[in-house]
Design a protein around this motif. Structure first.
Motif, PDB file in Angstrom:
ATOM      1  N   LEU A 154      16.306  29.201  10.762  1.00  0.00           N
ATOM      2  CA  LEU A 154      15.401  29.973  11.612  1.00  0.00           C
ATOM      3  C   LEU A 154      15.872  29.946  13.063  1.00  0.00           C
ATOM      4  O   LEU A 154      16.539  28.992  13.492  1.00  0.00           O
ATOM      5  CB  LEU A 154      13.984  29.400  11.503  1.00  0.00           C
ATOM      6  CG  LEU A 154      13.374  29.420  10.100  1.00  0.00           C
ATOM      7  CD1 LEU A 154      11.999  28.752  10.096  1.00  0.00           C
ATOM      8  CD2 LEU A 154      13.274  30.841   9.570  1.00  0.00           C
ATOM      9  N   PRO A 155      15.506  30.961  13.848  1.00  0.00           N
ATOM     10  CA  PRO A 155      16.007  31.053  15.225  1.00  0.00           C
ATOM     11  C   PRO A 155      15.384  30.067  16.196  1.00  0.00           C
ATOM     12  O   PRO A 155      15.888  29.892  17.296  1.00  0.00           O
ATOM     13  CB  PRO A 155      15.667  32.496  15.629  1.00  0.00           C
ATOM     14  CG  PRO A 155      14.543  32.891  14.743  1.00  0.00           C
ATOM     15  CD  PRO A 155      14.776  32.186  13.446  1.00  0.00           C
ATOM     16  N   GLY A 156      14.292  29.395  15.817  1.00  0.00           N
ATOM     17  CA  GLY A 156      13.695  28.453  16.753  1.00  0.00           C
ATOM     18  C   GLY A 156      12.390  27.886  16.260  1.00  0.00           C
ATOM     19  O   GLY A 156      11.865  28.268  15.212  1.00  0.00           O
ATOM     20  N   ARG A 157      11.852  26.970  17.059  1.00  0.00           N
ATOM     21  CA  ARG A 157      10.625  26.259  16.681  1.00  0.00           C
ATOM     22  C   ARG A 157       9.424  27.192  16.592  1.00  0.00           C
ATOM     23  O   ARG A 157       8.564  27.024  15.721  1.00  0.00           O
ATOM     24  CB  ARG A 157      10.358  25.152  17.706  1.00  0.00           C
ATOM     25  CG  ARG A 157       9.080  24.362  17.449  1.00  0.00           C
ATOM     26  CD  ARG A 157       8.941  23.234  18.454  1.00  0.00           C
ATOM     27  NE  ARG A 157       7.654  22.575  18.331  1.00  0.00           N
ATOM     28  CZ  ARG A 157       7.378  21.657  17.427  1.00  0.00           C
ATOM     29  NH1 ARG A 157       8.295  21.306  16.555  1.00  0.00           N
ATOM     30  NH2 ARG A 157       6.179  21.090  17.379  1.00  0.00           N
ATOM     31  N   LYS A 158       9.323  28.186  17.488  1.00  0.00           N
ATOM     32  CA  LYS A 158       8.173  29.079  17.477  1.00  0.00           C
ATOM     33  C   LYS A 158       8.100  29.872  16.180  1.00  0.00           C
ATOM     34  O   LYS A 158       7.011  30.073  15.620  1.00  0.00           O
ATOM     35  CB  LYS A 158       8.227  30.026  18.678  1.00  0.00           C
ATOM     36  CG  LYS A 158       7.946  29.340  20.018  1.00  0.00           C
ATOM     37  CD  LYS A 158       7.918  30.348  21.165  1.00  0.00           C
ATOM     38  CE  LYS A 158       7.604  29.661  22.485  1.00  0.00           C
ATOM     39  NZ  LYS A 158       7.573  30.634  23.610  1.00  0.00           N
ATOM     40  N   VAL A 159       9.235  30.323  15.707  1.00  0.00           N
ATOM     41  CA  VAL A 159       9.264  31.064  14.442  1.00  0.00           C
ATOM     42  C   VAL A 159       8.872  30.140  13.296  1.00  0.00           C
ATOM     43  O   VAL A 159       8.112  30.530  12.390  1.00  0.00           O
ATOM     44  CB  VAL A 159      10.666  31.660  14.200  1.00  0.00           C
ATOM     45  CG1 VAL A 159      10.739  32.310  12.821  1.00  0.00           C
ATOM     46  CG2 VAL A 159      11.004  32.662  15.287  1.00  0.00           C
ATOM     47  N   PHE A 160       9.393  28.922  13.332  1.00  0.00           N
ATOM     48  CA  PHE A 160       9.062  27.936  12.308  1.00  0.00           C
ATOM     49  C   PHE A 160       7.551  27.695  12.253  1.00  0.00           C
ATOM     50  O   PHE A 160       6.938  27.714  11.175  1.00  0.00           O
ATOM     51  CB  PHE A 160       9.803  26.627  12.587  1.00  0.00           C
ATOM     52  CG  PHE A 160       9.340  25.466  11.747  1.00  0.00           C
ATOM     53  CD1 PHE A 160       9.740  25.346  10.424  1.00  0.00           C
ATOM     54  CD2 PHE A 160       8.519  24.485  12.285  1.00  0.00           C
ATOM     55  CE1 PHE A 160       9.323  24.282   9.641  1.00  0.00           C
ATOM     56  CE2 PHE A 160       8.099  23.414  11.517  1.00  0.00           C
ATOM     57  CZ  PHE A 160       8.508  23.311  10.197  1.00  0.00           C
ATOM     58  N   LEU A 161       6.931  27.478  13.401  1.00  0.00           N
ATOM     59  CA  LEU A 161       5.491  27.212  13.439  1.00  0.00           C
ATOM     60  C   LEU A 161       4.682  28.438  13.035  1.00  0.00           C
ATOM     61  O   LEU A 161       3.643  28.315  12.367  1.00  0.00           O
ATOM     62  CB  LEU A 161       5.080  26.743  14.833  1.00  0.00           C
ATOM     63  CG  LEU A 161       5.485  25.312  15.193  1.00  0.00           C
ATOM     64  CD1 LEU A 161       5.088  24.981  16.627  1.00  0.00           C
ATOM     65  CD2 LEU A 161       4.841  24.319  14.232  1.00  0.00           C
ATOM     66  N   ALA A 162       5.139  29.617  13.428  1.00  0.00           N
ATOM     67  CA  ALA A 162       4.438  30.840  13.023  1.00  0.00           C
ATOM     68  C   ALA A 162       4.450  30.986  11.505  1.00  0.00           C
ATOM     69  O   ALA A 162       3.421  31.305  10.889  1.00  0.00           O
ATOM     70  CB  ALA A 162       5.080  32.053  13.683  1.00  0.00           C
ATOM     71  N   LEU A 163       5.601  30.748  10.899  1.00  0.00           N
ATOM     72  CA  LEU A 163       5.702  30.820   9.442  1.00  0.00           C
ATOM     73  C   LEU A 163       4.857  29.751   8.778  1.00  0.00           C
ATOM     74  O   LEU A 163       4.272  29.985   7.708  1.00  0.00           O
ATOM     75  CB  LEU A 163       7.167  30.686   9.013  1.00  0.00           C
ATOM     76  CG  LEU A 163       8.075  31.864   9.343  1.00  0.00           C
ATOM     77  CD1 LEU A 163       9.511  31.554   8.945  1.00  0.00           C
ATOM     78  CD2 LEU A 163       7.589  33.127   8.630  1.00  0.00           C
ATOM     79  N   MET A 164       4.768  28.577   9.386  1.00  0.00           N
ATOM     80  CA  MET A 164       3.944  27.515   8.820  1.00  0.00           C
ATOM     81  C   MET A 164       2.470  27.907   8.827  1.00  0.00           C
ATOM     82  O   MET A 164       1.743  27.673   7.847  1.00  0.00           O
ATOM     83  CB  MET A 164       4.152  26.206   9.596  1.00  0.00           C
ATOM     84  CG  MET A 164       3.310  25.049   9.079  1.00  0.00           C
ATOM     85  SD  MET A 164       3.717  23.481   9.878  1.00  0.00           S
ATOM     86  CE  MET A 164       5.261  23.095   9.061  1.00  0.00           C
ATOM     87  N   HIS A 165       1.998  28.520   9.919  1.00  0.00           N
ATOM     88  CA  HIS A 165       0.614  28.994   9.979  1.00  0.00           C
ATOM     89  C   HIS A 165       0.340  30.016   8.872  1.00  0.00           C
ATOM     90  O   HIS A 165      -0.681  29.940   8.172  1.00  0.00           O
ATOM     91  CB  HIS A 165       0.322  29.623  11.343  1.00  0.00           C
ATOM     92  CG  HIS A 165       0.053  28.635  12.432  1.00  0.00           C
ATOM     93  ND1 HIS A 165       1.041  27.885  13.009  1.00  0.00           N
ATOM     94  CD2 HIS A 165      -1.112  28.277  13.045  1.00  0.00           C
ATOM     95  CE1 HIS A 165       0.515  27.105  13.940  1.00  0.00           C
ATOM     96  NE2 HIS A 165      -0.790  27.321  13.983  1.00  0.00           N
ATOM     97  N   VAL A 166       1.260  30.964   8.726  1.00  0.00           N
ATOM     98  CA  VAL A 166       1.090  32.007   7.710  1.00  0.00           C
ATOM     99  C   VAL A 166       1.095  31.392   6.310  1.00  0.00           C
ATOM    100  O   VAL A 166       0.274  31.744   5.450  1.00  0.00           O
ATOM    101  CB  VAL A 166       2.201  33.069   7.832  1.00  0.00           C
ATOM    102  CG1 VAL A 166       2.134  34.053   6.664  1.00  0.00           C
ATOM    103  CG2 VAL A 166       2.077  33.804   9.155  1.00  0.00           C
ATOM    104  N   LEU A 167       2.015  30.459   6.093  1.00  0.00           N
ATOM    105  CA  LEU A 167       2.124  29.808   4.791  1.00  0.00           C
ATOM    106  C   LEU A 167       0.830  29.107   4.415  1.00  0.00           C
ATOM    107  O   LEU A 167       0.315  29.266   3.294  1.00  0.00           O
ATOM    108  CB  LEU A 167       3.279  28.803   4.807  1.00  0.00           C
ATOM    109  CG  LEU A 167       3.466  27.980   3.532  1.00  0.00           C
ATOM    110  CD1 LEU A 167       3.956  28.864   2.400  1.00  0.00           C
ATOM    111  CD2 LEU A 167       4.448  26.829   3.777  1.00  0.00           C
TER     112      LEU A 167
END
Length: 225
Positions: A154-167
């Motif tokens: 992933l390109p960064g922590r913000k994308v990771f956290l956004a995907l975690m919220h969605v998941l």
């Protein structure tokens, strides 16, 4: 001694122990190990019911105990442990906590519903179910580790956290949506959980050096600090 302590419930107890260790790992920020123990709990859960049904002379009380202890274990392994992992991973905003609490509630409601329906089903037949109604709570033992395994891409922590919220939102919602889902075969589950667990182990031991070597930059999420 109270409770059941024979081989029919041993994997359920091992799954709980694994989740307990995982919770302590998450609290102490050893998140890859927490993810590993989450996957281990999922692996144990795959076989506990099958092992229990090999004992043909189980009493009605033992069968009912098995149903109850399995769900009580599941809410810890696949409800509480993922909530702690996600919180320690960065889901700490007010809306994040709301999402996590609703996820836990959905899992709890699903398991209570399962207990009622499974007890009725076992009074009629001892055959394995061929379909799930809704997404099983154990799915988080695959979904969350997969997110972590793929996180270096992933390109960064913000994308990771956004995907975690969605998941968390999507998986939690699917716990209580009534739809039929074919149960995977034992070999399919072993392969999937095994690959996830192995991938997490690899990330634990070579994740940081692999990321730095490939991208010449800091790992995007502070799971190895």
């Amino acid at each position: 001694m109270l409770g059941v302590w024979d081989y029919t419930v041993i994997l359920t107890y091992v799954s709980f122990i694994s989740a307990g260790i995982g919770i302590f790992c998450a609290i102490s920020m050893h998140l890859p190990w927490a993810i590993f123990f989450l996957a281990c709990s999922g692996l144990c859960d795959m076989f506990d019911g099958k092992i229990a049904r090999t004992k043909k002379d189980r009493t009605e009380d033992e069968k009912k105990f098995g149903i109850q202890i399995d769900s009580l274990c599941d809410i810890v392994c696949f409800g509480i442990l993922p909530m702690v992992i996600c919180y320690k991973s960065g889901m700490k905003h007010m809306y994040s906590i709301v999402i996590l609490v609703l996820y836990g509630l959905a899992g709890l409601v699903r398991l209570a519903h399962f207990n009622v329906m499974e007890e009725k089903r076992q009074e009629q037949t001892d055959e394995d179910k061929k379909y799930y109604h809704g997404l099983p709570i154990t799915s988080m033992a695959i979904a969350l580790p997969l997110l972590y395994v793929l996180s270096p891409l992933l390109p960064g922590r913000k994308v990771f956290l956004a995907l975690m919220h969605v998941l968390v939102m999507v998986v939690g919602a699917l716990f209580i949506v009534d739809f039929k889902l074919r149960k995977p075969t034992v070999m399919e589950m072993i392969l999937l959980v095994g690959v996830v667990a192995l991938s997490v182990v690899i990330l634990i031991f070579i994740g940081r050096s692999w990321w730095v070597f490939i991208h010449h930059t800091k790992f995007p999420i502070a799971v190895f600090d």
